[in-house]
Each structure stands twice: as structure tokens, then as C-alpha cells.
Design a protein around this motif. Structure first.
Motif, PDB file in Angstrom:
ATOM      1  N   ASN A 119       0.830  -1.205   0.000  1.00 59.08           N
ATOM      2  CA  ASN A 119       0.000   0.000   0.000  1.00 59.08           C
ATOM      3  C   ASN A 119       0.863   1.253   0.000  1.00 59.08           C
ATOM      4  O   ASN A 119       2.085   1.181   0.166  1.00 59.08           O
ATOM      5  CB  ASN A 119      -0.975   0.014   1.187  1.00 59.08           C
ATOM      6  N   TYR A 145       0.443   7.961  10.989  1.00 57.98           N
ATOM      7  CA  TYR A 145       1.112   9.259  11.106  1.00 57.98           C
ATOM      8  C   TYR A 145       1.787   9.400  12.470  1.00 57.98           C
ATOM      9  O   TYR A 145       2.914   9.894  12.567  1.00 57.98           O
ATOM     10  CB  TYR A 145       0.129  10.411  10.881  1.00 57.98           C
ATOM     11  N   SER A 165     -10.637   3.479   8.724  1.00 56.59           N
ATOM     12  CA  SER A 165      -9.554   3.991   7.883  1.00 56.59           C
ATOM     13  C   SER A 165      -8.936   5.230   8.513  1.00 56.59           C
ATOM     14  O   SER A 165      -7.715   5.367   8.540  1.00 56.59           O
ATOM     15  CB  SER A 165     -10.073   4.334   6.489  1.00 56.59           C
ATOM     16  N   THR A 216      -8.056  16.102   0.128  1.00 61.23           N
ATOM     17  CA  THR A 216      -7.724  14.766  -0.340  1.00 61.23           C
ATOM     18  C   THR A 216      -7.584  14.770  -1.854  1.00 61.23           C
ATOM     19  O   THR A 216      -8.200  15.585  -2.545  1.00 61.23           O
ATOM     20  CB  THR A 216      -8.799  13.744   0.074  1.00 61.23           C
ATOM     21  N   PHE A 243       0.723  11.769   3.222  1.00 60.84           N
ATOM     22  CA  PHE A 243       0.266  12.644   4.304  1.00 60.84           C
ATOM     23  C   PHE A 243       0.752  14.062   4.053  1.00 60.84           C
ATOM     24  O   PHE A 243       1.843  14.259   3.523  1.00 60.84           O
ATOM     25  CB  PHE A 243       0.851  12.191   5.655  1.00 60.84           C
ATOM     26  N   CYS A 250      -4.264  12.465   5.919  1.00 54.08           N
ATOM     27  CA  CYS A 250      -3.970  11.539   4.829  1.00 54.08           C
ATOM     28  C   CYS A 250      -4.627  12.073   3.555  1.00 54.08           C
ATOM     29  O   CYS A 250      -5.844  12.140   3.446  1.00 54.08           O
ATOM     30  CB  CYS A 250      -4.483  10.144   5.151  1.00 54.08           C
ATOM     31  N   TYR A 272      -4.559   7.364  -0.232  1.00 53.49           N
ATOM     32  CA  TYR A 272      -4.242   6.003   0.200  1.00 53.49           C
ATOM     33  C   TYR A 272      -4.699   5.042  -0.889  1.00 53.49           C
ATOM     34  O   TYR A 272      -5.774   5.206  -1.460  1.00 53.49           O
ATOM     35  CB  TYR A 272      -4.949   5.668   1.516  1.00 53.49           C
ATOM     36  N   TYR A 277       0.654   5.513   1.306  1.00 56.31           N
ATOM     37  CA  TYR A 277      -0.002   6.627   1.992  1.00 56.31           C
ATOM     38  C   TYR A 277       0.697   7.913   1.558  1.00 56.31           C
ATOM     39  O   TYR A 277       1.911   7.929   1.397  1.00 56.31           O
ATOM     40  CB  TYR A 277       0.184   6.555   3.511  1.00 56.31           C
ATOM     41  N   PHE A 299      -5.049   5.798   9.652  1.00 54.41           N
ATOM     42  CA  PHE A 299      -4.223   6.908   9.183  1.00 54.41           C
ATOM     43  C   PHE A 299      -3.598   7.657  10.354  1.00 54.41           C
ATOM     44  O   PHE A 299      -2.426   8.032  10.315  1.00 54.41           O
ATOM     45  CB  PHE A 299      -5.035   7.877   8.322  1.00 54.41           C
TER      46      PHE A 299
END
Length: 169
Positions: free
Chosen positions: A5, A63, A55, A144, A9, A15, A18, A7, A59
Motif C-alpha cells: 500500500n 502518522y 480507515s 484529499t 500525508f 492523509c 491512500y 499513503y 491513518f
């Protein structure tokens, strides 16, 4: 070899993006640990509220872990580290980390056979994020990332990596 996966940030810990490719196990966060959020605070998404809260909790945990590791490495290093930490590994996966000058954090989880993905993360930042998000006036940079073009190009790039395998164990 595989990529699990990715991420992205911002500097405040939100986030921005993702995506999963070969993630076999979901986070071990129980639904009881997740506090319910008011319906008015729910982001625009098709996920059910419980799944969305799980989720968001994941996140926050990721972080927080990154923040702690960065702090620990900077305090415990016997010499001045210009790059900070680049990766760490467990018995099951390796986490690769890249932080930009503006504070964006790119985090990729892979299997143990991938020794260094720093160039991959730099490529994602400079050739995909900057070109398709930063230079696009229609993509607000503080929210996002909802760009279909960014998502599809990133997916194509990840699938073209020599260490990507769709059927990894």
C-alpha cells in the motif's frame, strides 16, 4: 516481491491519498475503538461510516508512528542525518519513507525483498504528484486527492515496477 500500500500525508498529518495493491490483512482496529463521528462531519465518500472511521483511525496511527520514529531517529543518531530515516522493517514487511521539503510524507509498505524504494517514492512525488496535482489548478492541494488521472497513472506506475507482483504471498 510486492507492494502492499501507499499513503501520502500532508505536514499536519492528514492523509491526502491512500491505495492498496496486495494487502492481505486489514488493520487490527476493532470497531469498539472507533468513536462515532457526527453525520455532518462525514467526508464525501461511498464508504460506510464504520469503514471510513476505521480507515481514519489507521491513518492517525500511521502518522503518529512516523512522527515518533522521526523524532526518535533524530535524537538517537550519533551523527547528523540529513535524510532522517529511510525505511524500517518488521518480520513481515518493510516500510519505506520519503519526506519532501514542503512536509509531504510518502509511505510505501512492501515485502522484505524490496531493499530500497526511495527512488520510487521520489518519482511518485516529482513525476506524478507535482505534474498531476500541484501543476493542476483544478486540484486543491490542501484536500484529499480525488484526481482520477493521478490514481490511474500511479496504479500503472506501481504495476510496472520490477518488484510488483499481483499474486505475492
Amino acid at each position: 516481491m510486492t507492494v502492499h500500500n501507499l499513503y501520502i500525508f500532508d505536514r499536519n498529518g492528514s492523509c491526502l491519498f491512500y491505495n492498496e495493491w496486495n494487502r492481505k490483512k486489514q488493520a487490527g482496529i476493532s470497531k469498539d475503538e472507533v468513536t462515532s463521528r457526527p453525520e455532518t462531519d462525514k467526508p464525501a465518500t461511498n464508504q460506510p461510516l464504520t469503514s471510513l472511521c476505521l480507515s481514519l483511525q489507521e491513518f492517525k496511527l500511521m502518522y503518529g508512528m512516523l512522527f515518533s520514529i522521526r523524532s526518535f531517529v533524530s535524537k538517537m543518531s550519533p551523527q547528523d542525518m540529513k535524510d532522517g530515516f529511510l525505511s524500517f522493517q518488521t518480520s513481515k514487511y518493510r516500510l519505506h519513507y520519503y519526506e519532501t521539503a514542503s512536509g509531504l510524507m510518502f509511505v510505501m509498505n512492501t515485502d522484505l525483498s524490496v531493499s530500497n524504494a526511495r527512488d520510487t517514492l521520489q518519482h511518485i512525488y516529482s513525476n506524478l504528484y507535482v505534474e498531476l496535482i500541484v501543476k493542476n489548478p483544478l486540484c486543491p492541494s490542501s484536500q484529499t486527492l480525488d484526481s482520477e488521472l493521478f490514481s490511474s497513472r500511479l496504479d500503472s506506475f506501481i504495476r510496472s515496477l520490477p518488484y510488483y507482483s499481483p499474486r505475492a504471498a
